[in-house]
Each structure stands twice: as C-alpha cells, then as structure tokens.
Design an enzyme around this catalytic site. Structure first.
Site, mmCIF file in Angstrom:
data_model
loop_
_atom_site.group_PDB
_atom_site.id
_atom_site.type_symbol
_atom_site.label_atom_id
_atom_site.label_comp_id
_atom_site.label_asym_id
_atom_site.label_seq_id
_atom_site.Cartn_x
_atom_site.Cartn_y
_atom_site.Cartn_z
ATOM 1 N N HIS A 191 28.925 42.223 54.327
ATOM 2 C CA HIS A 191 29.484 41.383 52.966
ATOM 3 C C HIS A 191 28.655 40.045 53.171
ATOM 4 O O HIS A 191 28.597 39.525 52.674
ATOM 5 C CB HIS A 191 30.686 41.237 53.070
ATOM 6 N N HIS B 257 23.741 43.060 50.986
ATOM 7 C CA HIS B 257 24.853 43.662 50.197
ATOM 8 C C HIS B 257 25.067 43.814 49.148
ATOM 9 O O HIS B 257 24.785 44.788 48.287
ATOM 10 C CB HIS B 257 26.164 43.780 50.711
ATOM 11 N N HIS C 64 29.586 39.890 42.968
ATOM 12 C CA HIS C 64 31.041 40.854 43.001
ATOM 13 C C HIS C 64 31.944 40.607 44.536
ATOM 14 O O HIS C 64 32.512 40.259 44.914
ATOM 15 C CB HIS C 64 31.001 42.233 43.366
ATOM 16 N N ASP D 74 28.485 49.962 44.516
ATOM 17 C CA ASP D 74 28.621 49.404 45.676
ATOM 18 C C ASP D 74 28.853 50.080 47.176
ATOM 19 O O ASP D 74 28.934 49.857 48.123
ATOM 20 C CB ASP D 74 30.174 48.810 45.929
HETATM 21 C C1 LIG Z 1 29.745 51.931 55.689
HETATM 22 C C2 LIG Z 1 31.543 51.105 55.413
HETATM 23 N N1 LIG Z 1 32.821 52.158 56.119
HETATM 24 C C3 LIG Z 1 33.798 51.824 55.484
HETATM 25 C C4 LIG Z 1 35.026 52.727 56.135
HETATM 26 C C5 LIG Z 1 36.127 52.318 56.221
HETATM 27 C C6 LIG Z 1 36.638 51.641 55.157
HETATM 28 C C7 LIG Z 1 37.477 51.711 54.957
HETATM 29 O O1 LIG Z 1 37.878 50.753 53.857
HETATM 30 N N2 LIG Z 1 38.719 52.471 55.076
HETATM 31 C C8 LIG Z 1 39.947 52.431 54.957
HETATM 32 C C9 LIG Z 1 40.244 53.218 53.726
HETATM 33 C C10 LIG Z 1 39.377 54.490 53.502
HETATM 34 C C11 LIG Z 1 42.134 53.548 53.773
HETATM 35 C C12 LIG Z 1 35.135 51.005 54.246
HETATM 36 C C13 LIG Z 1 33.837 51.126 54.221
HETATM 37 N N3 LIG Z 1 33.127 50.744 53.972
HETATM 38 C C14 LIG Z 1 32.700 50.478 52.452
HETATM 39 C C15 LIG Z 1 34.400 49.004 51.953
HETATM 40 C C16 LIG Z 1 34.341 50.291 50.963
HETATM 41 C C17 LIG Z 1 35.488 49.769 50.032
HETATM 42 O O2 LIG Z 1 35.579 50.177 48.622
HETATM 43 C C18 LIG Z 1 35.417 49.944 47.579
HETATM 44 C C19 LIG Z 1 36.088 48.652 47.418
HETATM 45 C C20 LIG Z 1 35.598 50.784 46.418
HETATM 46 C C21 LIG Z 1 34.006 49.742 47.532
HETATM 47 C C22 LIG Z 1 36.118 48.177 50.090
HETATM 48 C C23 LIG Z 1 35.990 47.784 51.019
HETATM 49 C C24 LIG Z 1 35.061 48.630 52.371
HETATM 50 CL CL1 LIG Z 1 34.465 47.566 53.845
HETATM 51 N N4 LIG Z 1 31.810 49.935 52.784
HETATM 52 N N5 LIG Z 1 30.913 50.763 53.373
HETATM 53 C C25 LIG Z 1 32.047 51.109 54.524
HETATM 54 MG MG LIG Z 2 30.382 44.941 47.720
#
Ligand SMILES: Cc1nc2ccc(C(=O)NCC(C)C)cc2n2c(-c3cc(OC(C)(C)C)ccc3Cl)nnc12
Ligand SMILES: [Mg+2]
Length: 326
Positions: A81, A85, A121, A217
């Site tokens: 982050h 990003h 953001h 995002d």
């Molecule tokens: C590569 C990659 N792996 C991830 C693996 C797990 C999770 C996670 O939170 N799993 C728990 C849930 C399913 C209950 C998020 C991941 N993630 C994000 C991300 C996306 C987000 O969602 C919005 C804000 C809508 C974009 C918010 C925060 C994050 Cl960090 N971005 N890249 C990733």
């Molecule tokens: Mg973001």
C-alpha cells in the site's frame, strides 16, 4: 514538503503523450509497475493532460505539479500500500476512461473526481488493516490536508457549486474503498447490471463510480501472471508483518496474517473467487470490452490452482517460504 526543484521540473517540462512513456500504455495488458518509479509523476501529469483535465478544470501547471508530488510524498513505504499502488490504480482508471469511453456514461466532474480519488485513496496507509477505525476515513482526511495546502488545490478554479460537488464525490469514492462497503453494494450492482445502466439516474452513476474505483483498486489482478505473482509477494510481506506485530502484542492474528498458518495460494484463490471475479463479472455485463480483463483474472486463478496442487503434493507444511515460480 516537496522539493522546489522537482516542482520546477514538473511545471516547466513538455507534457508527453502517455504513449511516449510506453507504446502499450493504454492497453489493459500493459503492466504499469514496469515504469520506473521516478517517471511516475510525469506519467500522472501526462494522464491529466490526455484526459483534458488541465484545460477543462483550469488547473495551473504549478498546482498540478505540486499536487502530484505532495500526493506521492503522502504515501508511506509498506510493501504493497505505497505510492506505486496508487499510481497503478490511477493508471487503470485512465485505461478504462480511454477504452470504455466513460465520458459517455459519467459526468465530466465524476470522471475528474474518480481519477483524483484513485491517486489519493490510500494516502498515509500504514500497511496494516486497522480493525478499529475505518482506514478510508483517514485517507480522505489526508487528501483534504493536501487540498488545503498552499498551491496544491487542483479544485481552486472550480465554481463554488462544482467545488462542493467534487469534494462530496471524492469523499464518497474514497470512503467506498472498503471491503465492507463493496460487499454491501454488490447486490445493487448485480441488479443494475441485469436491468441495464441508466446514466440519467444519479443512483446508477454513484454505483458505477464505486464499482470503477474498486476495479482500479483490484486492477493488479487483471494484469499478466508475472505482475500478479509479484503483487501477491508484496501483499504477504505486508500481511505477515501485521501478523508478527499482533503476535508480539500477545494477540492471535487471523490465519491469513500468520506466516506459520497462511496457505497463500488458497487465500489468493478465495480472494479472486469472492472479491475480484464477482466485481469484474458485473463490470463486464455493463462494459463487454472488460471481458479481456475478466479472462486475465481467470488465467491468474488457474496459475494459483496449479501452485496449490503443487503445494498439496510436494509440501505438507506452511507455504510462506515458497517462491511462486512453478
Ligand atoms: C493480492 C491481494 N490479496 C488479498 C488477499 C486477501 C484479502 C482480504 O482482505 N481477504 C479477506 C476478505 C476476503 C474477507 C485482500 C487482498 N488484496 C487486496 C485488498 C482488497 C480490498 O478490497 C477493496 C477495498 C474492495 C479493493 C481491501 C483490502 C485489500 Cl488488502 N488488494 N490486493 C489483495
Ligand atoms: Mg487500495
């Protein structure tokens, strides 16, 4: 906060067309993380210019230069982050505006607000998901600080009506960058995609703007596998250091943050199945050209399935020591 030389340079240089930075800059298959970080401020300036935002909103060269550099400085350096990003999120927004001709679906001021929100953001993100306060509120507050800094207010030449509108839009868009909010509106988004988008309805435009922000995002997941696997490594560095910190305080971290327990491929497959693919399926129903991106996500999911199978066969223990070059 930003060096006057950098502001001077970015204020007086010729603004290149984005395709001068990379011939494939506008293609969804292009991986924006390949651009060296020291060229990203110029790339942002080139995108503002090519989206005609400087003329349309009467933004002075000094102001946009200082704004971009202040936003970049507003990011910390956690593995994922960070500024890169934010840059890749804004770059995907640029690609969608150009490829989907979003000016036909949204008002000019909504596109302007969305692009600025993409850059801002996650400002000041500490690399941890603070379970207590919604982080998104903090990112919006930090954005307001920059807009209220002398010479950084890209909204300074807007009418008072447009000024109020753009601030409300940026707040709503940045506060939407939250998983809970996204899950909350997914039902409405699915309904919208089934009945068809109606740009005359402010409700539809708000829903679409939130979906576009989420898509930006998540855009790392639509890029070629090489990018996706590198991004997964970054996110796990961030997640596991949060888990380490929680353990140091005697807390038991969720499995996903625990380097001893996390099954990386399984978490990535779950994230793609429950967050990324549903969002891009809805987007594809509204914009058929997005099929290319949805297919790329499925391709990345196949890679994770192969790795997951490899883990099942070869390793019984944890996967955190793994590299993903299968
Ligand atoms: C590569 C990659 N792996 C991830 C693996 C797990 C999770 C996670 O939170 N799993 C728990 C849930 C399913 C209950 C998020 C991941 N993630 C994000 C991300 C996306 C987000 O969602 C919005 C804000 C809508 C974009 C918010 C925060 C994050 Cl960090 N971005 N890249 C990733
Ligand atoms: Mg973001």
């Amino acid at each position: 906060k930003v060096s006057p030389d950098d502001v001077q340079g970015l204020s007086t240089c010729d603004i290149p067309h984005p395709r001068m930075l990379d011939a494939d800059f506008v293609q969804f298959s292009y991986a924006p993380r390949l651009l060296p970080e020291d060229r990203t401020p110029l790339a942002c300036l080139a995108m503002f210019e090519d989206l005609n935002l400087l003329t349309r909103w009467r933004i002075r060269r000094e102001t946009i230069a200082r704004f971009i550099l202040m936003v970049k400085k507003g990011y910390r350096n956690p593995p994922y982050h960070n500024w890169m990003h934010a840059y890749t999120v804004a770059q995907y927004c640029y690609q969608m505006v150009k490829n989907l001709k979003l000016e036909k679906c949204l008002e000019d001021i909504e596109i302007f607000s969305l692009f600025v929100s993409c850059l801002c953001h996650d400002i000041d993100h500490r690399g941890t998901n603070n379970h207590f306060q919604t982080a998104a509120r903090h990112h919006f507050a930090q954005t307001m600080c920059i807009l209220n800094t002398e010479g950084c207010n890209v909204f300074e030449n807007l009418s008072s009506k447009d000024y109020q509108t753009v601030l409300d839009l940026v707040r709503d868009i940045i506060l939407a960058t939250d998983l809970q909010h996204h899950f909350k509106i997914m039902k409405n988004l699915t309904e919208l995609s089934n009945r068809g988008y109606d740009r005359t309805l402010v409700r539809d435009r708000k829903l679409l703007t939130c979906l576009l922000m989420t898509a930006c995002d998540l855009s790392d997941q639509t890029r070629p596998w090489n990018n996706t696997k590198k991004v997964a490594a970054l996110i796990y560095k961030e997640f596991f250091s949060q888990g380490d910190m929680e353990k140091a305080r005697g807390w038991q971290p969720d499995q996903m943050y625990d380097r001893e327990k996390a099954h990386i491929p399984a978490v990535q497959i779950g994230f793609l199945d429950f967050v990324v693919l549903p969002a891009f399926r809805v987007l594809e129903k509204i914009f058929p050209p997005m099929k290319e991106c949805a297919d790329s996500i499925k391709n990345n999911k196949d890679h994770w399935e192969q790795i997951s199978e490899l883990v099942r066969i070869k390793h019984s223990g944890s996967t955190s020591h793994m590299t993903f070059d299968e």
